[in-house]
Design an enzyme around this catalytic site. Sequence first.
Site, mmCIF file in Angstrom:
data_model
loop_
_atom_site.group_PDB
_atom_site.id
_atom_site.type_symbol
_atom_site.label_atom_id
_atom_site.label_comp_id
_atom_site.label_asym_id
_atom_site.label_seq_id
_atom_site.Cartn_x
_atom_site.Cartn_y
_atom_site.Cartn_z
ATOM 1 N N HIS A 138 0.842 -1.200 0.000
ATOM 2 C CA HIS A 138 0.000 0.000 0.000
ATOM 3 C C HIS A 138 0.871 1.241 0.000
ATOM 4 C CE1 HIS A 138 0.758 -0.397 4.335
ATOM 5 N NE2 HIS A 138 0.189 0.775 4.563
ATOM 6 N N ASP A 160 5.894 4.784 5.025
ATOM 7 C CA ASP A 160 6.707 3.850 5.816
ATOM 8 C C ASP A 160 6.760 2.460 5.169
ATOM 9 O OD1 ASP A 160 3.899 3.759 6.687
ATOM 10 O OD2 ASP A 160 4.557 2.352 8.235
ATOM 11 N N HIS A 161 6.067 2.277 4.046
ATOM 12 C CA HIS A 161 6.111 0.998 3.328
ATOM 13 C C HIS A 161 6.768 1.105 1.954
ATOM 14 C CE1 HIS A 161 3.495 -1.173 6.218
ATOM 15 N NE2 HIS A 161 3.271 0.084 6.561
ATOM 16 N N ASP A 182 -0.297 -3.547 6.417
ATOM 17 C CA ASP A 182 -0.967 -3.005 7.605
ATOM 18 C C ASP A 182 -2.431 -3.432 7.665
ATOM 19 O OD1 ASP A 182 1.400 -1.770 8.197
ATOM 20 O OD2 ASP A 182 0.695 0.279 7.855
ATOM 21 N N HIS A 212 4.386 -4.210 10.985
ATOM 22 C CA HIS A 212 4.842 -3.498 12.191
ATOM 23 C C HIS A 212 5.010 -4.431 13.386
ATOM 24 C CE1 HIS A 212 4.313 0.734 10.802
ATOM 25 N NE2 HIS A 212 3.394 0.200 10.015
ATOM 26 N N HIS A 231 -7.587 -0.539 5.613
ATOM 27 C CA HIS A 231 -6.533 0.387 6.080
ATOM 28 C C HIS A 231 -6.376 1.505 5.041
ATOM 29 C CE1 HIS A 231 -2.840 1.702 8.026
ATOM 30 N NE2 HIS A 231 -2.167 1.506 6.916
ATOM 31 N N HIS A 247 1.476 3.950 1.827
ATOM 32 C CA HIS A 247 2.014 4.750 2.932
ATOM 33 C C HIS A 247 3.547 4.817 2.880
ATOM 34 C CE1 HIS A 247 -1.900 4.272 5.446
ATOM 35 N NE2 HIS A 247 -1.955 5.314 4.635
HETATM 36 FE FE FE Z 1 2.634 1.135 8.225
HETATM 37 ZN ZN ZN Z 2 0.021 1.883 6.461
#
Ligand code: FE
Ligand code: ZN
Length: 270
Positions: A69, A73-74, A144, A182, A127, A71
Amino acid sequence: MPDACVSRYENAAEIALHVVPLPALADNYIWLLHDDSGDAIVVDPGEAAPVEAALSARKLTLRAVLLTHHHPDHIGGADRLRETYDVPVYAPDDDRIAVATHRVKDGETLSLPHPLARFDIIAVPGHTLSHIVYVGEGVLLCGDTLFSLGCGRLFEGTPAQMLSSLQRLASLPGDTLVCCGHEYTAANGRFAQTIEPDNTALKQRLDEVASLRADHRPSVPTTLSSELACNPFLRVDSAAVVDWCRRHGSANDPVARFAALRSAKDVFRA
Ligand code: FE
Ligand code: ZN
């Protein structure tokens, strides 16, 4: 390699690929999967440096990047990995993921030659709306959507969408390794215990998580069957969750119960 990268399942006989969680950013895991001949893929590289370090320490060749996805942080490290290693980047069809070279969607199968691997793509809105997961070779790369003992926040989707996404994952084989984005397990577990204080499987899992984390080891991957026994978000039809929802004034249908759990988790402070 730092100890934190070694999971109990890395050399599990039933898993064809080595499955290695690379800690990244504050509490993310980038998943590194590789075979014995040194061909590797990574999933959700929020940054490039931990991947580059692991590739060089293990003498691996990066062959592909998979994204679940949009985001940051990915996907934050995907640009640099694509440039450095000239590899394909697979991602859901979403303009917010400009780094993608190949778009994949629900119902398709991604077949990779090196390492030899096949992953089914499942769309899991909730999400985010375009979130996908990759399932194959005994592993579920779920970003996530599903966490150990929890699930992702609903940033874009509805409770009905997220519940139906989680139910699709819940129907996979019980020995599937859950590889999530995570290290949230301990905090999720504190919430889960408020929902199901008498769940003995959950108690055992929390003991296991506490000792793994005390050794600075990842609490994941875990098995789907463990999640089915312990994760309240996969247990909205269990007597304990129904009972909790009744006491907290929410309705009788599974979506309302899921929504009640998710809202309670959103404001929970362990
Ligand atoms: Fe994340
Ligand atoms: Zn995420």
